[in-house]
Write a protein that holds these residues in place. Sequence first.
Motif, short mmCIF file in Angstrom:
data_model
loop_
_atom_site.label_atom_id
_atom_site.label_comp_id
_atom_site.label_asym_id
_atom_site.label_seq_id
_atom_site.Cartn_x
_atom_site.Cartn_y
_atom_site.Cartn_z
N LYS A 161 0.84 -1.20 0.00
CA LYS A 161 0.00 0.00 0.00
C LYS A 161 0.87 1.25 0.00
O LYS A 161 0.57 2.24 -0.70
N ALA A 162 1.94 1.23 0.76
CA ALA A 162 2.86 2.37 0.82
C ALA A 162 3.48 2.61 -0.56
O ALA A 162 3.53 3.76 -1.03
N MET A 163 3.94 1.55 -1.21
CA MET A 163 4.55 1.67 -2.53
C MET A 163 3.56 2.23 -3.55
O MET A 163 3.94 3.03 -4.42
N LYS A 164 2.32 1.83 -3.43
CA LYS A 164 1.29 2.32 -4.35
C LYS A 164 1.20 3.84 -4.29
O LYS A 164 1.17 4.53 -5.32
N PHE A 165 1.19 4.39 -3.09
CA PHE A 165 1.10 5.85 -2.94
C PHE A 165 2.39 6.54 -3.39
O PHE A 165 2.35 7.62 -3.98
N LEU A 166 3.54 5.92 -3.12
CA LEU A 166 4.81 6.54 -3.50
C LEU A 166 4.95 6.61 -5.02
O LEU A 166 5.36 7.64 -5.56
N TYR A 167 4.62 5.52 -5.69
CA TYR A 167 4.69 5.54 -7.16
C TYR A 167 3.61 6.44 -7.76
O TYR A 167 3.84 7.10 -8.78
N GLN A 168 2.47 6.49 -7.11
CA GLN A 168 1.42 7.40 -7.56
C GLN A 168 1.89 8.85 -7.46
O GLN A 168 1.60 9.68 -8.33
N ALA A 169 2.65 9.14 -6.40
CA ALA A 169 3.19 10.50 -6.22
C ALA A 169 4.15 10.85 -7.36
O ALA A 169 4.10 11.96 -7.91
N ILE A 170 5.02 9.90 -7.74
CA ILE A 170 5.95 10.14 -8.84
C ILE A 170 5.20 10.34 -10.15
O ILE A 170 5.51 11.25 -10.94
N GLU A 171 4.19 9.50 -10.38
CA GLU A 171 3.48 9.54 -11.66
C GLU A 171 2.64 10.80 -11.84
O GLU A 171 2.24 11.11 -12.97
N LEU A 172 2.40 11.53 -10.78
CA LEU A 172 1.71 12.80 -10.93
C LEU A 172 2.49 13.77 -11.82
O LEU A 172 1.91 14.58 -12.54
N THR A 173 3.80 13.66 -11.77
CA THR A 173 4.65 14.58 -12.55
C THR A 173 5.55 13.86 -13.56
O THR A 173 6.18 14.52 -14.39
#
Length: 295
Positions: A135-147
Amino acid sequence: MRIYEYSFGEILHSLRTTKGISIEALSQGICSEDDLILFEKEKKFPTLEQLDQLTERLNLDLTYFFEMASKNKQNYFVAVQELINKYKRERNYKAIYEIVYREEENPSFQHTSLKQFLLWHKGICIYYLENNTDKAMKFLYQAIELTNSKRKDFSEREIEILNSIGLILYENKDFQNAKITLNSALASLEKLPNIVDDRVVLKVLFSLSQVLSELGSFEESLQYSKKGISHCINKELLYLFAEFHYQTGENYIKLEEIEKGKNYIEESIKILKLQGNEIFAQIFQEELEKLLSRC
């Protein structure tokens, strides 16, 4: 962020008098009475740490104070980010999560950069509070993919998020993937024309050095730990300076250069003591004794 960007003196005075707290009682152990008077008159400005202590004594949350005192939204955004960074240094993930939970519903925080900052720290909190790596990784990669949907040529902020991913992989003993992630972060750093925060470089170097040491690549790890020491000296930074000395010493000891390794770790302990960090100095001393007992 500088505290004088905020109109806080009148609010500080109002809160103190409303709660019936004397200048002597509020300032005790935080600053002098004269300093507090000057703070209230905005002729002198407290550090963030002092302001945190003052608001705690007033039974207020620091972000609430900033929200009241901020002259504009931009200052409030900076204040929230700085407070999260403060709690991250203290490893107070519960406090970070409370801020993230509150602000992620704030329409003003829907700007991509601000949303990314919250997602990044939400991922970190979920890992440490819920022990949920996926779950943590999901949010971290989601954060990167925003930009950066292609995950190439990472920006400085994205590199920091990559470093967080690398550290989680490291803590889960997935050293090979941690190495791949951190090498990608370092390669992107080397492509950046300018680096705003040199601590980002130190974070990645230290993380990579730790991972390589766990993989038994002591000589390669040593290259990065010594590079970290040089970077600290060149940039006049103490950030991770002691840790790089310890890592260097550990690598030398594992390469059977015992005396050289011992000297580096003893130097790391001296640095920590000079910084007033007796707890970590003791931990490093105990780790040194363990390393030497295995020789």
